[in-house]
Scaffold this motif. Structure first.
Motif, PDB file in Angstrom:
ATOM      1  N   LYS A 256       2.834   9.638  -8.667  1.00 49.35           N
ATOM      2  CA  LYS A 256       3.784  10.017  -9.697  1.00 49.35           C
ATOM      3  C   LYS A 256       3.324   9.461 -11.183  1.00 49.35           C
ATOM      4  O   LYS A 256       3.829   9.657 -12.098  1.00 49.35           O
ATOM      5  CB  LYS A 256       5.102   9.328  -9.584  1.00 49.35           C
ATOM      6  N   SER A 257       2.295   8.849 -11.084  1.00 55.50           N
ATOM      7  CA  SER A 257       1.520   8.302 -12.327  1.00 55.50           C
ATOM      8  C   SER A 257       0.843   9.295 -13.167  1.00 55.50           C
ATOM      9  O   SER A 257       0.643  10.435 -12.712  1.00 55.50           O
ATOM     10  CB  SER A 257       0.550   7.102 -11.972  1.00 55.50           C
TER      11      SER A 257
ATOM     12  N   GLY B  53      -2.271   8.274 -14.115  1.00 57.14           N
ATOM     13  CA  GLY B  53      -3.678   7.926 -13.922  1.00 57.14           C
ATOM     14  C   GLY B  53      -4.026   7.016 -15.186  1.00 57.14           C
ATOM     15  O   GLY B  53      -3.352   6.536 -15.888  1.00 57.14           O
ATOM     16  N   GLY B  54      -5.234   6.905 -15.232  1.00 59.28           N
ATOM     17  CA  GLY B  54      -5.789   6.008 -16.128  1.00 59.28           C
ATOM     18  C   GLY B  54      -5.878   4.334 -15.916  1.00 59.28           C
ATOM     19  O   GLY B  54      -5.618   3.398 -16.683  1.00 59.28           O
ATOM     20  N   PHE B  55      -6.035   4.226 -14.411  1.00 56.07           N
ATOM     21  CA  PHE B  55      -6.205   2.732 -13.937  1.00 56.07           C
ATOM     22  C   PHE B  55      -7.063   2.741 -12.804  1.00 56.07           C
ATOM     23  O   PHE B  55      -7.708   3.681 -12.437  1.00 56.07           O
ATOM     24  CB  PHE B  55      -4.675   2.176 -13.495  1.00 56.07           C
ATOM     25  N   ILE B  56      -7.282   1.659 -12.514  1.00 55.46           N
ATOM     26  CA  ILE B  56      -8.329   1.388 -11.091  1.00 55.46           C
ATOM     27  C   ILE B  56      -7.525   0.932 -10.045  1.00 55.46           C
ATOM     28  O   ILE B  56      -6.706   0.093 -10.312  1.00 55.46           O
ATOM     29  CB  ILE B  56      -9.360   0.200 -11.784  1.00 55.46           C
ATOM     30  N   TRP B  57      -7.707   1.550  -8.990  1.00 53.68           N
ATOM     31  CA  TRP B  57      -7.213   1.339  -7.559  1.00 53.68           C
ATOM     32  C   TRP B  57      -7.959   0.626  -6.916  1.00 53.68           C
ATOM     33  O   TRP B  57      -8.814   1.253  -6.166  1.00 53.68           O
ATOM     34  CB  TRP B  57      -6.251   2.494  -7.239  1.00 53.68           C
ATOM     35  N   ALA B  58      -7.759  -0.756  -6.507  1.00 52.25           N
ATOM     36  CA  ALA B  58      -8.609  -1.488  -5.755  1.00 52.25           C
ATOM     37  C   ALA B  58      -7.979  -1.214  -4.364  1.00 52.25           C
ATOM     38  O   ALA B  58      -6.889  -1.500  -4.008  1.00 52.25           O
ATOM     39  CB  ALA B  58      -8.633  -2.860  -5.985  1.00 52.25           C
TER      40      ALA B  58
ATOM     41  N   ILE C 284       0.690  -1.193   0.110  1.00 51.00           N
ATOM     42  CA  ILE C 284       0.029  -0.085  -0.077  1.00 51.00           C
ATOM     43  C   ILE C 284       0.704   1.321  -0.140  1.00 51.00           C
ATOM     44  O   ILE C 284       0.416   2.212  -0.767  1.00 51.00           O
ATOM     45  CB  ILE C 284      -1.146  -0.083   1.165  1.00 51.00           C
ATOM     46  N   ASP C 285       2.073   1.229   0.775  1.00 51.28           N
ATOM     47  CA  ASP C 285       2.784   2.618   0.743  1.00 51.28           C
ATOM     48  C   ASP C 285       3.476   2.766  -0.631  1.00 51.28           C
ATOM     49  O   ASP C 285       3.563   3.889  -0.916  1.00 51.28           O
ATOM     50  CB  ASP C 285       3.884   2.633   1.933  1.00 51.28           C
ATOM     51  N   ASP C 286       3.710   1.520  -1.282  1.00 47.73           N
ATOM     52  CA  ASP C 286       4.286   1.651  -2.709  1.00 47.73           C
ATOM     53  C   ASP C 286       3.364   2.323  -3.530  1.00 47.73           C
ATOM     54  O   ASP C 286       3.529   3.024  -4.422  1.00 47.73           O
ATOM     55  CB  ASP C 286       4.825   0.313  -2.802  1.00 47.73           C
ATOM     56  N   ALA C 287       2.052   1.792  -3.503  1.00 48.58           N
ATOM     57  CA  ALA C 287       1.214   2.105  -4.208  1.00 48.58           C
ATOM     58  C   ALA C 287       0.621   3.797  -4.128  1.00 48.58           C
ATOM     59  O   ALA C 287       0.916   4.403  -5.126  1.00 48.58           O
ATOM     60  CB  ALA C 287      -0.266   1.283  -4.081  1.00 48.58           C
ATOM     61  N   VAL C 288       0.793   4.175  -2.856  1.00 45.39           N
ATOM     62  CA  VAL C 288       0.553   5.656  -2.845  1.00 45.39           C
ATOM     63  C   VAL C 288       1.686   6.318  -3.633  1.00 45.39           C
ATOM     64  O   VAL C 288       1.371   7.402  -4.106  1.00 45.39           O
ATOM     65  CB  VAL C 288       0.527   5.926  -1.104  1.00 45.39           C
ATOM     66  N   ALA C 289       2.907   5.965  -3.225  1.00 42.45           N
ATOM     67  CA  ALA C 289       3.892   6.947  -3.824  1.00 42.45           C
ATOM     68  C   ALA C 289       3.721   6.732  -5.465  1.00 42.45           C
ATOM     69  O   ALA C 289       4.083   7.695  -6.237  1.00 42.45           O
ATOM     70  CB  ALA C 289       5.485   6.305  -3.456  1.00 42.45           C
TER      71      ALA C 289
END
Ligand code: NAP
Ligand code: MG
Length: 399
Positions: free
Chosen positions: A258-259, A261-266, A249-254
């Protein structure tokens, strides 16, 4: 001009206050002139919920199982103030909660991106859709204040009476403790809804938990997602050219920051609660956020993410002008009509949904908008329209 026909109805769930006013205007100016609307109507306005002892909410959810597609207006969730305001027999439960319990779905929230309403995060170019698991964890937790020294354990008693014990903590002084749970079946439904929605919208799916620390609880979420993905979705994702991606989860937040966008975040329940508010406010406005409940069986219920905009409604009742943003409610309708078209092979209806969305976005990008957007837009000298004026401007463009 001949109106577009609909072979199967969609379930229409009317609602409360300012959004009920917008609902009527949207139908009158943006839908009925172009489409021979075929809906099964349920009035989820609080008065009618009270009259029917909330049966209407249950009926509307069951109708959604029958027709597979619903569109819902925002509704009041009663609190103490509403009890006296509407003279309620009971403090009826949240309609969204009732509907979700019947359809067993996952809620996907996505911002509507327009030029001129820029996200705070500069590199976000495309919408980020948040999928929040809506069952269990701290939301169904039991808690205890520990008054002083003593031992706390987790105890599981099986049906045959046998026990498994796990120490939580040997308290030397006062403190707190919490027990929470989830069930595999709910996690499986959540995973399937996410994988299906990713395929539906052709977007890569991210999922993140803290499995390095929570080696049984969070790890089970990770494992269930992976098992279902490998068994049922790997090939379909490859064919669609999308990915499933798990990280901490902490890696996902980072990475999200920086992304582009254009994806789904479950997200697990709590992470989704927190992150959806962060993502929606960073994208600009709650009034530009859509929401769809997707059940593992493939039922869809579309709505706006915001509430009934009570403050504007009271102004409206006093005869004052309002400038309430109808974009998310319009997109709830286009989402439902497009899905209806997809399921029925009705291309005209799908094309209409696209056109109405485009007309809405074009209207804003040309500088015509409601007050909430005028306050945050980078477009110079925007024209601020009232609630109806904005809908009429879209209607003109659409025609
Ligand atoms: P809200 O209706 O979302 O509105 C909160 C504030 O956000 C508004 O006062 C307004 O700010 C701004 N806003 C929200 N939507 C807007 C729009 N479309 N256009 C312009 N501004 C918008 O939340 P609430 O006032 O806390 O809740 C009102 C009722 O909605 C409650 O009874 C609650 O139970 C219900 N609710 C329903 C749902 C649902 O059905 N899904 C969800 C949430 C809340 P300004 O006043 O500053 O202009
Ligand atoms: Mg929240």
């Amino acid at each position: 001009m001949e109106k577009i026909k609909m072979t199967t109805p969609i379930v229409e769930m009317d609602g409360d206050e300012m959004t009920r006013i917008l609902w009527k205007m949207i139908k009158e100016h943006l839908l009925e002139p172009f489409v021979e609307l075929n809906t099964e109507y349920y009035d989820l306005g609080l008065e009618h919920r009270n009259e029917t002892d909330d049966q209407v909410t249950v009926d509307s959810a069951n109708a959604t199982k029958k027709y597979k597609v619903a569109v819902k207006c925002a509704t009041i969730t009663p609190n103490a103030a509403r009890m006296s305001e509407y003279d309620l027999k009971e403090m009826w439960k949240s309609p969204n909660g009732t509907i979700r319990a019947i359809l067993d779905g996952t809620v996907f929230r996505a911002p509507i991106v327009v030029k001129g309403i820029e996200p705070c995060v500069r590199n976000w170019k495309k919408p980020i859709t948040i999928a929040r698991h809506a069952y269990g964890d701290v939301y169904k937790g039991s808690e205890m204040k520990i008054p002083g020294p003593g031992k706390v354990e987790l105890v599981y008693t099986a049906a045959d009476g046998s026990e498994i014990r796990e120490p939580v903590h040997q308290f030397e002084s006062a403190g707190i403790v919490q027990g929470m749970h989830n069930v595999d079946q709910s996690i499986e439904s959540f995973a399937r809804s996410c994988f299906n929605y990713a395929l539906d919208t052709k977007q890569t799916l991210w999922f993140a938990t803290k499995d390095t620390i929570s080696k049984k609880y969070d790890h089970t979420f990770k494992d269930i997602f992976q098992e279902i993905y490998d068994a049922e979705y790997d090939e379909k994702f490859r064919e669609a050219g999308i990915e499933y991606f798990y990280t901490l989860i902490d890696d996902a937040v980072a990475r999200v920051m920086k992304s582009e966008g254009g994806f789904i975040w479950a997200c697990k329940n709590y992470d989704g609660d927190v992150m959806s508010d962060m993502v929606s406010s960073a994208f600009g406005s709650l009034a530009m956020m859509t929401s769809v409940l997707v059940s593992p069986e493939g039922y869809y219920e579309y709505e706006a993410a915001h509430g009934t905009v009570q403050r504007h409604y009271y102004k409206h009742l006093k005869g004052e002008e309002t400038s309430t943003n109808s974009v998310a409610t319009i997109f709830a309708w286009t989402g439902a009509l497009r899905k209806r078209g997809e399921l029925d092979g009705n291309r005209e209806l799908m094309a209409f949904a696209d056109k109405l969305e485009k007309a809405t976005i074009d209207t804003i990008e040309e500088g015509k908008m409601t007050k909430d957007l005028a306050l945050i837009t980078t477009i110079e000298n925007p024209t601020v329209l009232n609630s109806e004026g904005f809908i009429l401007a879209i209607a003109e463009k659409l025609a």
